[in-house]
Scaffold this motif. Sequence first.
Motif, PDB file in Angstrom:
ATOM      1  N   HIS A 140       4.663   1.423   1.313  1.00  0.00           N
ATOM      2  CA  HIS A 140       5.766   1.803   0.491  1.00  0.00           C
ATOM      3  C   HIS A 140       6.539   3.057   0.538  1.00  0.00           C
ATOM      4  N   ALA A 141       5.848   3.993   1.009  1.00  0.00           N
ATOM      5  CA  ALA A 141       6.576   5.191   1.131  1.00  0.00           C
ATOM      6  C   ALA A 141       7.814   5.177   2.382  1.00  0.00           C
ATOM      7  N   CYS A 194       6.841  -2.504  -8.501  1.00  0.00           N
ATOM      8  CA  CYS A 194       5.840  -2.464  -7.193  1.00  0.00           C
ATOM      9  C   CYS A 194       4.652  -2.065  -7.711  1.00  0.00           C
ATOM     10  N   TYR A 242      -3.085  -2.402   7.409  1.00  0.00           N
ATOM     11  CA  TYR A 242      -3.395  -1.723   6.256  1.00  0.00           C
ATOM     12  C   TYR A 242      -4.800  -1.357   6.296  1.00  0.00           C
ATOM     13  N   LEU A 260       1.050  -0.925  -6.007  1.00  0.00           N
ATOM     14  CA  LEU A 260       0.214  -0.537  -5.082  1.00  0.00           C
ATOM     15  C   LEU A 260      -1.264  -0.603  -5.001  1.00  0.00           C
ATOM     16  N   THR A 261      -1.858  -1.244  -3.836  1.00  0.00           N
ATOM     17  CA  THR A 261      -3.226  -1.579  -4.168  1.00  0.00           C
ATOM     18  C   THR A 261      -3.921  -1.256  -2.644  1.00  0.00           C
ATOM     19  N   ASP A 262      -4.851  -1.630  -2.343  1.00  0.00           N
ATOM     20  CA  ASP A 262      -5.763  -1.480  -0.967  1.00  0.00           C
ATOM     21  C   ASP A 262      -5.997  -2.850  -0.562  1.00  0.00           C
ATOM     22  N   GLN A 265       0.657  -1.037  -0.071  1.00  0.00           N
ATOM     23  CA  GLN A 265       0.112   0.022  -0.133  1.00  0.00           C
ATOM     24  C   GLN A 265       0.851   1.155   0.026  1.00  0.00           C
ATOM     25  N   SER A 266       0.219   2.422  -0.354  1.00  0.00           N
ATOM     26  CA  SER A 266       1.026   3.538  -0.644  1.00  0.00           C
ATOM     27  C   SER A 266       1.902   4.094   0.710  1.00  0.00           C
ATOM     28  N   GLU A 267       1.241   3.990   1.836  1.00  0.00           N
ATOM     29  CA  GLU A 267       1.859   4.592   3.077  1.00  0.00           C
ATOM     30  C   GLU A 267       3.125   3.610   3.539  1.00  0.00           C
TER      31      GLU A 267
END
Length: 434
Positions: free
Chosen positions: A37-38, A51, A187, A53-55, A33-35
């Motif tokens: 991955h950051a 990579c 998540y 990004l999904t939810d 997820q984006s957070e």
Amino acid sequence: MPCVLLLEAAGPESGALVATAVASGYEVHAVTQSETHAAYRADLRNLLTGCLLTDFACPAQALHDVVTYAHRIGADAVLTTNEYLTPLLAKVCASLGLPGNDPAHADAARNKAAMHEAFARHGVTAPRTFVVDDKNQLRRLHTTERIIFPYVIKPAEGAGSAGVTVVHDPAGVAAAWQAARTPRGMYGMPLDPCVIVQDYVEGTEYSVESLTQNGSTTHLCATRKAVTAGNHRVEVGHSLPAVLPPYVERAIHQEVERAIAAVGIHNGASHTEVMLTPDSGCVVIEIGARLGAGQIGFLIQHALGIDPWKALLDTALGYPTDLTPTRDDYATVRFLTSPRTGRLASVAGLPTTGPGVPVVHLRTAIGDAVREAQANHGRLGHLVVTGPDADTVDRHAEFLLAQITIDVVPEPAAPNSLDRPKLRPSQAGAQESL
């Protein structure tokens, strides 16, 4: 070049899996997820070819996203070390026709209510278990004396001992109930709100680390666990391989294999927690369709010379696995915990790494807020000790722990409203408008 898709690359086990795959010449992609991955470190990002990004909190969308991405990159294997993602993994592998676990039973390796129904169907020896939706049902268990003290309350879908309480008397019930309803999933994933109530099992706690390929299971070792006493049982040490009498080991393996079959593990690792009772009986507490966390995979490497990361990759790719031990050593991890609630002021006396002490890691920064550990995620750090036998290693580990001093300063007390100067109405109005 094989292409590997990893559901979540964060965490020590996932990082080891990525490094092993890249060293083997594989192309590695990750799903996260984006957070999260950051927060990936630069060295991890550099190892990844791509990579997605999904939810993960939307299972149907995540399944569609992962399967579509896997088709696009030509994934030869999909795997994870993250317990929360094992049901998704089973569905992805089934959709792609890749080695994996039974998607129809994968939730039973995560949801304790479904798990113990599966255990009952397969004759697994497990604690007597009740699934409770509300406090009235819990009260009825008490009034009808179907449950007696001490017993265990835990969330249906927690992990890492979060929200797990041993209840010894009526005074502890309310707090235990609240704790079991508090844990949140990774998540933002929705969790089953039900609470599990189980008989408390006296005994010594172990876990069994196993790898199943095409339905055939190899048990790598048993791990002896050191667990705190009291209401909250936090794992503060793992040691392996635990040596047990052959007849006890056979009995444990028999129960573990029933548990593996019950939750549909066909291809992949499993981590089964068991209690060995004083009469040498084996009671299965729970199972996860993943490699044991808490440094267990690394201990296996140090003590047995088995590369669990390569074994996981080989299983996911459908390759033959080599699980033959190449060492006959012993390894333990000891976790550091806070003595009290406050701010971490200092940690003194940590050993340096070297022969017999390959890892010393402090995961909590000086100045961070800490509290007495009530779940595994509250541990401050760890050290790994290795050697030729259990007595030598355990004595060395205890000696090193005795040299470590953890200083925690209390948080300043919040100002008491009774001690504040009273405001005149005009002052109060001005205060409220700020």
